[in-house]
Design a protein around this motif. Structure first.
Motif, PDB file in Angstrom:
ATOM      1  N   THR B 119       0.791  -1.320   0.162  1.00  0.00           N
ATOM      2  CA  THR B 119       0.024   0.010  -0.040  1.00  0.00           C
ATOM      3  C   THR B 119       0.687   1.263   0.010  1.00  0.00           C
ATOM      4  N   SER B 120       0.320   2.318  -0.633  1.00  0.00           N
ATOM      5  CA  SER B 120       1.222   3.494  -0.664  1.00  0.00           C
ATOM      6  C   SER B 120       1.418   4.015   0.514  1.00  0.00           C
ATOM      7  N   SER B 121       2.368   4.418   1.034  1.00  0.00           N
ATOM      8  CA  SER B 121       2.543   5.058   2.286  1.00  0.00           C
ATOM      9  C   SER B 121       1.633   6.361   2.748  1.00  0.00           C
ATOM     10  N   VAL B 122       1.407   7.117   1.394  1.00  0.00           N
ATOM     11  CA  VAL B 122       0.563   8.150   1.681  1.00  0.00           C
ATOM     12  C   VAL B 122      -0.857   7.789   1.845  1.00  0.00           C
ATOM     13  N   ALA B 123      -1.439   6.573   1.149  1.00  0.00           N
ATOM     14  CA  ALA B 123      -2.727   5.955   1.493  1.00  0.00           C
ATOM     15  C   ALA B 123      -2.972   5.544   2.858  1.00  0.00           C
ATOM     16  N   LEU B 124      -1.785   4.863   3.318  1.00  0.00           N
ATOM     17  CA  LEU B 124      -1.975   4.248   4.353  1.00  0.00           C
ATOM     18  C   LEU B 124      -1.761   5.286   5.505  1.00  0.00           C
ATOM     19  N   SER B 125      -1.168   6.488   5.353  1.00  0.00           N
ATOM     20  CA  SER B 125      -1.065   7.402   6.194  1.00  0.00           C
ATOM     21  C   SER B 125      -2.504   8.100   6.488  1.00  0.00           C
ATOM     22  N   ILE B 126      -3.130   7.990   5.223  1.00  0.00           N
ATOM     23  CA  ILE B 126      -4.313   8.885   5.441  1.00  0.00           C
ATOM     24  C   ILE B 126      -5.371   8.086   6.213  1.00  0.00           C
ATOM     25  N   ILE B 127      -5.332   6.559   6.078  1.00  0.00           N
ATOM     26  CA  ILE B 127      -6.245   5.901   6.566  1.00  0.00           C
ATOM     27  C   ILE B 127      -6.006   6.071   8.175  1.00  0.00           C
ATOM     28  N   PHE B 128      -4.728   6.106   8.378  1.00  0.00           N
ATOM     29  CA  PHE B 128      -4.352   6.278  10.013  1.00  0.00           C
ATOM     30  C   PHE B 128      -4.503   7.572  10.488  1.00  0.00           C
ATOM     31  N   ILE B 129      -4.645   8.494   9.917  1.00  0.00           N
ATOM     32  CA  ILE B 129      -4.941  10.032  10.294  1.00  0.00           C
ATOM     33  C   ILE B 129      -6.480   9.783  10.871  1.00  0.00           C
ATOM     34  N   TRP B 130      -7.380   9.070   9.949  1.00  0.00           N
ATOM     35  CA  TRP B 130      -8.613   8.780  10.558  1.00  0.00           C
ATOM     36  C   TRP B 130      -8.544   7.837  11.779  1.00  0.00           C
ATOM     37  N   PHE B 131      -7.523   6.806  11.755  1.00  0.00           N
ATOM     38  CA  PHE B 131      -7.624   5.709  12.892  1.00  0.00           C
ATOM     39  C   PHE B 131      -7.590   6.673  14.163  1.00  0.00           C
ATOM     40  N   PHE B 132      -6.529   7.647  14.091  1.00  0.00           N
ATOM     41  CA  PHE B 132      -6.049   8.076  15.173  1.00  0.00           C
ATOM     42  C   PHE B 132      -6.941   9.568  15.750  1.00  0.00           C
ATOM     43  N   SER B 133      -7.814   9.799  14.521  1.00  0.00           N
ATOM     44  CA  SER B 133      -8.552  11.011  14.865  1.00  0.00           C
ATOM     45  C   SER B 133      -9.651  10.764  16.064  1.00  0.00           C
ATOM     46  N   LYS B 134     -10.175  12.121  16.224  1.00  0.00           N
ATOM     47  CA  LYS B 134     -11.214  11.966  17.303  1.00  0.00           C
ATOM     48  C   LYS B 134     -12.561  11.235  17.071  1.00  0.00           C
ATOM     49  N   GLN B 135     -12.937  11.079  16.061  1.00  0.00           N
ATOM     50  CA  GLN B 135     -13.949  10.124  15.390  1.00  0.00           C
ATOM     51  C   GLN B 135     -13.422   8.792  15.167  1.00  0.00           C
ATOM     52  N   GLY B 136     -12.270   8.564  15.204  1.00  0.00           N
ATOM     53  CA  GLY B 136     -11.601   7.226  14.728  1.00  0.00           C
ATOM     54  C   GLY B 136     -11.619   6.015  15.551  1.00  0.00           C
ATOM     55  N   LEU B 137     -11.222   4.918  15.072  1.00  0.00           N
ATOM     56  CA  LEU B 137     -11.191   3.464  15.596  1.00  0.00           C
ATOM     57  C   LEU B 137     -10.660   3.468  16.709  1.00  0.00           C
ATOM     58  N   LEU B 138      -9.363   4.167  17.032  1.00  0.00           N
ATOM     59  CA  LEU B 138      -8.806   3.868  18.253  1.00  0.00           C
ATOM     60  C   LEU B 138      -9.583   4.472  19.516  1.00  0.00           C
ATOM     61  N   ASN B 139     -10.162   5.505  19.329  1.00  0.00           N
ATOM     62  CA  ASN B 139     -11.086   5.920  20.328  1.00  0.00           C
ATOM     63  C   ASN B 139     -12.372   5.039  20.787  1.00  0.00           C
ATOM     64  N   TYR B 140     -12.862   4.419  19.685  1.00  0.00           N
ATOM     65  CA  TYR B 140     -13.849   3.493  19.812  1.00  0.00           C
ATOM     66  C   TYR B 140     -13.364   2.581  20.711  1.00  0.00           C
ATOM     67  N   ILE B 141     -12.066   1.920  20.479  1.00  0.00           N
ATOM     68  CA  ILE B 141     -11.599   0.773  21.221  1.00  0.00           C
ATOM     69  C   ILE B 141     -11.242   1.230  22.354  1.00  0.00           C
ATOM     70  N   LEU B 142     -10.832   2.325  22.761  1.00  0.00           N
ATOM     71  CA  LEU B 142     -10.309   2.738  24.189  1.00  0.00           C
ATOM     72  C   LEU B 142     -11.693   3.207  25.025  1.00  0.00           C
ATOM     73  N   ALA B 143     -12.812   3.709  24.131  1.00  0.00           N
ATOM     74  CA  ALA B 143     -13.855   4.107  25.168  1.00  0.00           C
ATOM     75  C   ALA B 143     -14.239   3.133  26.235  1.00  0.00           C
ATOM     76  N   PRO B 144     -14.474   1.771  26.301  1.00  0.00           N
ATOM     77  CA  PRO B 144     -14.742   1.053  27.134  1.00  0.00           C
ATOM     78  C   PRO B 144     -13.943   1.064  28.272  1.00  0.00           C
ATOM     79  N   LEU B 145     -12.733   1.254  28.062  1.00  0.00           N
ATOM     80  CA  LEU B 145     -11.767   1.395  28.963  1.00  0.00           C
ATOM     81  C   LEU B 145     -11.655   2.686  29.851  1.00  0.00           C
ATOM     82  N   GLY B 146     -12.550   3.667  29.470  1.00  0.00           N
ATOM     83  CA  GLY B 146     -12.973   4.838  30.294  1.00  0.00           C
ATOM     84  C   GLY B 146     -11.877   5.810  29.907  1.00  0.00           C
ATOM     85  N   ILE B 147     -11.160   5.648  28.429  1.00  0.00           N
ATOM     86  CA  ILE B 147     -10.263   6.522  28.058  1.00  0.00           C
ATOM     87  C   ILE B 147     -11.009   7.785  27.231  1.00  0.00           C
ATOM     88  N   ALA B 148     -10.658   9.032  27.635  1.00  0.00           N
ATOM     89  CA  ALA B 148     -11.584  10.083  26.858  1.00  0.00           C
ATOM     90  C   ALA B 148     -11.002  10.095  25.372  1.00  0.00           C
TER      91      ALA B 148
END
Lengths: 310, 296
Positions: B119-148
């Protein structure tokens, strides 16, 4: 007289371990393994694969949404009818955005020229280093390998200045030419030519073929897997190349897709249009994914040829 | 007879020179010349846009040394390299041991795991900008652990670890394939003999066979990992551009910005790229000697 296709079949037979992997340690494991252990390992593999697929799944999911905000709870089905309509809608928006078709064309043009020339240049030199005797062969081969030690940043700045000086900034030749010479391709080709038994070439020599005829008619057709492997690697590398086009293509007309993707990121000011960004991502990934699905075997082989069998 | 052979070998060497000529013309123009020219540029104030070029000696190097920004970038790169290379090497070895089975399922899953490597590094970076964003997957995963929920790339503490995570994720599969190739080159009789001698547990097989037999692969993976990590650019440029507050500032961003944004500083940029080259060489050679002495 032996026909090339017969030779090819012979080579495939003789070197099938290179094409399929030679068994190695994996074979005896399976006989001794208990069923629960096998299931456990399979579950572990599936879990790892899921972790690796999730980002890409989410990319597709985002590209099938119209709203820029995340819904809660999220709708996880990218295959529904509305999803499909949204997908088409997003596609139209991305495709008509800026010069997207031009950027796509530029990427295809640059990559295909780079692949063709780089593989040809690499095969020619690789064959010479593997099979032909000439003065300075070893030294010149070490010189080629030595280029692997030069990190790209050292070349980058001077190449940029050079391109400015000769007026090749914003040009196709400026995008293409610096990407062609590849020591990896030469090395991969040489390694493969060395595995072809020299008796075949000796026979051709006795039959009166000239050295370049032997290369062109006998050895090159036998090295199809090596051609495939280096073509695929060169394509992926060139298609995904970001840093060189970033310096070289300073006007929109010469952009390639990675620059376009990066531009999409900030194109709409403060508002982030995830659906369009992910759609652009998908469009850029489609060619590499198709090639990967067709030629997956050669990827593995290419890495093994250059990586460990040195 | 001798004359005939001479004519044959002369033809052969002439063919050989013709076959390698295109390669050396290209290497000469786009590798050797720029590498030498880069050193020349590093000794000059070199502004090709305004045609102002004059000799400044080693002043460019001195200004790189004096720059706290470059020092910060090198320290960041060293931290990044240590974390990423060690983690991804272990992970790659582990994944290779897991996927080195002749199950149908391992072939299929392996193909998925290898996706980020193509995968192109730029395309992957863009997917991961979303992953780490406020509405992203990481926050979904961490929400049950009580992490804001927060945007992890906007945080000076977490932006760099986020980029490290992306690169460990995306580079491990590539090195996994190298380990797989290495594992498959171990002849079966060796492992059969080991099994007869009672080496059955996965750990002892790893400790006494796989790891020592793949020392060369490990050396290769580590050196390639280091060279790649020190030259980190794409992901940082796309995701954070060195920010926030220089938390992800790395040498390639320094070099790129000097050349691209300030034409007057191209000489400084060339000097910095030469220093980076020296750092890479020193680490590579040290690593090679270290692994050569470490015998199992």
């Amino acid at each position: 007289m032996v026909t090339p296709s017969e030779l090819f079949r012979y080579a495939i037979h003789k070197f099938r371990h290179l094409l399929r992997g030679n068994g190695g340690t994996e074979e005896l494991e399976i006989n001794r393994m208990s069923l629960p252990r096998k299931l456990l390992l399979e579950a572990a593999m599936i879990m790892v694969a899921v972790v690796y697929v999730v980002p890409f799944y989410w990319m597709v999911l985002k590209a099938t949404r119209i709203s820029i905000l995340a819904n809660f709870p999220p709708d996880l089905n990218p295959f529904s009818r509305t999803s499909f309509n949204n997908f088409i809608n997003n596609f139209h928006q991305v495709w008509s955005f800026g010069n997207f078709p031009t950027w796509y064309f530029n990427s295809i043009l640059v990559s295909s020229v780079v692949v063709t020339t780089s593989v040809m240049v690499g095969a020619m030199a690789g064959y010479a280093f593997a099979r032909l005797k000439f003065r300075g062969r070893n030294i010149l081969f070490y010189v080629v390998l030595g280029t692997l030690m030069i990190p790209f940043p050292v070349i980058l700045i001077a190449s940029y200045v050079f391109m400015v000086d000769i007026g090749w900034i914003n040009s196709y030749q400026g995008l293409i030419l610096p990407q062609i010479a590849s020591a990896v391709n030469v090395f991969l080709m040489r390694q493969y030519f060395l595995t072809i038994p020299s008796e075949i070439e000796d026979a051709a020599k006795i039959d009166g073929l000239r050295p370049w005829q032997i290369f062109y008619r006998i050895s090159a057709p036998l090295a199809k897997p090596a051609f495939a492997a280096s073509a695929i690697y060169t394509f992926i590398g060139s298609w995904n190349n970001f840093l060189w086009p970033l310096l070289e293509a300073q006007t929109v007309n010469y952009w390639t897709l990675p620059l376009a993707l990066n531009f999409f990121k900030g194109a709409n000011g403060t508002q982030i249009y995830w659906n369009q960004m992910m759609m652009a991502d998908i469009l850029a990934l489609i060619p590499t994914f198709i090639i990967y699905m067709i030629f997956e075997r050669y990827f593995i082989q290419g890495i093994s040829l250059t990586g460990t069998k040195g | 007879m001798a004359g005939v052979r001479d004519a044959g070998s002369r033809l052969e060497s002439r063919t050989a020179y013709l076959l390698i000529a295109p390669l050396f013309i290209l290497l000469g123009s786009f590798v050797f010349f720029p590498a030498a020219f880069s050193f020349y540029v590093s000794l000059f104030h070199y502004d090709p846009f305004n045609h102002s070029i004059y000799y400044v000696g080693f002043n460019n190097y001195l200004s790189v040394f004096d720059s706290p920004l470059f020092r910060l970038a090198v320290i960041n790169a060293l931290i990044y390299t240590t974390v990423v290379v060690s983690t991804q090497t272990f992970l790659a070895f582990g994944l290779a041991l897991l996927f080195n089975r002749r199950f149908l399922i391992s072939k299929v899953t392996r193909a998925f795991v290898f996706l980020p490597a193509i995968t192109s590094s730029v395309a992957l970076s863009i997917i991961f900008i979303w992953f780490f964003s406020k509405q992203g997957l990481l926050n979904y995963i961490l929400a049950p652990l009580g992490i804001a929920s927060q945007n992890w790339l906007f945080s000076t503490t977490y932006a760099f670890p986020s980029i490290m995570m992306l690169n460990i994720f995306s580079t491990s599969p590539y090195f996994m394939i190298m380990y797989l190739a290495g594992l498959q080159s171990i002849p079966s009789p060796i492992m059969e003999a080991a099994a007869i001698d009672g080496v059955i547990s996965p750990w002892s097989k790893f400790r006494y066979f796989y790891f020592p037999m793949l020392t060369f692969t490990t050396l290769f993976v580590v050196i390639l990992g280091i060279i790649g990590s020190i030259q980190l650019f794409d992901q940082v440029f796309v995701m954070t551009d060195g920010g926030p507050a220089y938390a992800t500032y790395v040498p390639m961003i320094y070099i790129f910005n000097r050349a691209y944004l300030y034409p007057g500083l191209i000489g400084v940029s060339a000097a910095a790229s030469f220093l980076l080259f020296v750092i890479i060489m020193v680490i590579t050679i040290a690593q090679r000697n270290f692994l050569k002495e470490m015998k199992w």
